[in-house]
Design a protein around this motif. Structure first.
Motif, PDB file in Angstrom:
ATOM      1  N   VAL A  16      39.256 -26.162  -9.899  1.00 24.91           N
ATOM      2  CA  VAL A  16      39.896 -26.943  -9.667  1.00 24.91           C
ATOM      3  C   VAL A  16      38.795 -28.448  -9.370  1.00 24.91           C
ATOM      4  N   VAL A  17      38.397 -29.235 -10.010  1.00 24.91           N
ATOM      5  CA  VAL A  17      38.059 -30.566  -9.844  1.00 24.91           C
ATOM      6  C   VAL A  17      38.420 -30.796  -8.649  1.00 24.91           C
ATOM      7  N   MET A  18      37.271 -31.437  -8.044  1.00 22.51           N
ATOM      8  CA  MET A  18      38.018 -31.564  -6.433  1.00 22.51           C
ATOM      9  C   MET A  18      37.091 -32.278  -5.489  1.00 22.51           C
ATOM     10  N   GLY A  19      37.659 -33.249  -4.735  1.00 23.66           N
ATOM     11  CA  GLY A  19      36.639 -34.307  -3.679  1.00 23.66           C
ATOM     12  C   GLY A  19      37.991 -35.831  -3.820  1.00 23.66           C
ATOM     13  N   VAL A  20      37.240 -35.941  -2.602  1.00 20.62           N
ATOM     14  CA  VAL A  20      37.754 -37.814  -2.309  1.00 20.62           C
ATOM     15  C   VAL A  20      37.764 -38.522  -3.726  1.00 20.62           C
ATOM     16  N   SER A  21      39.109 -39.510  -3.329  1.00 21.01           N
ATOM     17  CA  SER A  21      39.085 -40.700  -4.827  1.00 21.01           C
ATOM     18  C   SER A  21      37.791 -41.409  -4.804  1.00 21.01           C
ATOM     19  N   GLY A  22      37.361 -41.512  -6.113  1.00 25.95           N
ATOM     20  CA  GLY A  22      36.455 -42.427  -6.876  1.00 25.95           C
ATOM     21  C   GLY A  22      35.898 -41.359  -6.507  1.00 25.95           C
ATOM     22  N   CYS A  23      35.180 -39.910  -6.249  1.00 30.65           N
ATOM     23  CA  CYS A  23      34.219 -38.987  -6.796  1.00 30.65           C
ATOM     24  C   CYS A  23      34.012 -38.911  -8.220  1.00 30.65           C
ATOM     25  N   GLY A  24      34.607 -38.916  -9.363  1.00 32.75           N
ATOM     26  CA  GLY A  24      34.972 -38.645 -11.040  1.00 32.75           C
ATOM     27  C   GLY A  24      35.659 -37.614 -11.028  1.00 32.75           C
ATOM     28  N   LYS A  25      36.119 -36.944 -10.478  1.00 32.59           N
ATOM     29  CA  LYS A  25      37.403 -35.473 -10.687  1.00 32.59           C
ATOM     30  C   LYS A  25      37.704 -35.096 -12.318  1.00 32.59           C
ATOM     31  N   SER A  26      38.706 -36.883 -12.661  1.00 35.86           N
ATOM     32  CA  SER A  26      38.528 -36.923 -13.435  1.00 35.86           C
ATOM     33  C   SER A  26      38.153 -37.125 -14.963  1.00 35.86           C
ATOM     34  N   THR A  27      36.571 -37.351 -14.604  1.00 39.03           N
ATOM     35  CA  THR A  27      35.652 -37.930 -15.678  1.00 39.03           C
ATOM     36  C   THR A  27      34.969 -36.499 -15.972  1.00 39.03           C
ATOM     37  N   VAL A  28      34.697 -35.914 -15.019  1.00 41.77           N
ATOM     38  CA  VAL A  28      33.918 -34.797 -14.948  1.00 41.77           C
ATOM     39  C   VAL A  28      35.359 -33.804 -15.437  1.00 41.77           C
ATOM     40  N   ALA A  29      36.392 -33.703 -14.994  1.00 38.63           N
ATOM     41  CA  ALA A  29      37.489 -32.945 -15.879  1.00 38.63           C
ATOM     42  C   ALA A  29      37.739 -32.743 -17.214  1.00 38.63           C
ATOM     43  N   GLN A  30      36.997 -33.773 -17.964  1.00 38.21           N
ATOM     44  CA  GLN A  30      37.671 -34.711 -18.717  1.00 38.21           C
ATOM     45  C   GLN A  30      35.927 -33.734 -19.650  1.00 38.21           C
ATOM     46  N   ALA A  31      34.894 -33.813 -18.894  1.00 29.23           N
ATOM     47  CA  ALA A  31      33.725 -33.592 -19.586  1.00 29.23           C
ATOM     48  C   ALA A  31      33.919 -31.668 -19.545  1.00 29.23           C
TER      49      ALA A  31
END
Length: 179
Positions: A16-31
């Protein structure tokens, strides 16, 4: 934060890649997805329209808005866990109680908490198109409860480029002993 030591070899792992908005969840999850090949779900895609409308209008979500959404995400993970499939999920997971619910989706749940400088977060939020306006960052930071020592997870600084963040997570997981 603790490693995934209780997960038996061969059992599914759920990041679960978590954190506040703007932290890069989607980008790190894609990586992570590119490296692992696991199914990825964007938590934002599961929000009901009422939640999206509320956030888009600058009003923060309340617990009563979040619980049904979190249950759907835990259910998504549980379905894959029952099939023996590992997953990646991007989700704010700001409170311990939210993470407790998400852990019900699978015993091998591990949190990747992306955290860092507020200035970087604001800059990222202002540069993208998203229903979450920068004005709601403060309410997310106020809601955020950092991972506790007994929660399986790792804290990753948002200043790391996404590929480095993914490498740090994979090194922390020591997946050879899990999968």
């Amino acid at each position: 934060m603790t490693p995934l030591t209780d997960t038996p070899p061969g059992a599914p792992v759920h990041l679960v890649v978590m954190g506040v908005s703007g932290c890069g969840k989607s980008t790190v999850a894609q990586a992570l997805r590119q490296r692992l090949g696991w199914e990825l779900a964007e938590g934002d895609d599961f929000h009901p329209q009422a939640n999206i409308d509320k956030m888009a209008s600058g009003r923060p979500l309340m617990d009563e808005d979040r619980w049904p959404w979190l249950r759907i995400l835990a259910g998504w993970t549980s379905e894959r866990d029952e099939r023996g499939e590992s997953t990646i999920l991007s989700c704010s997971a700001l409170r311990r109680s939210y993470r407790d619910l998400l852990r019900e989706g699978g015993a091998g749940t591990f949190f990747v908490h992306l955290h860092g400088d507020k200035g970087i977060l604001l800059e990222r939020m202002e540069e993208r198109e998203h229903f979450m306006p920068p004005s709601l960052l403060e309410s997310q930071l106020d809601t955020l409860e950092m991972l506790e020592p007994d929660e399986p997870g790792v804290l990753v600084d948002i200043a790391n480029p996404p590929e480095r963040a993914a490498r740090l997570v994979l090194a922390q997981l020591d997946l050879d002993s899990i999968v």
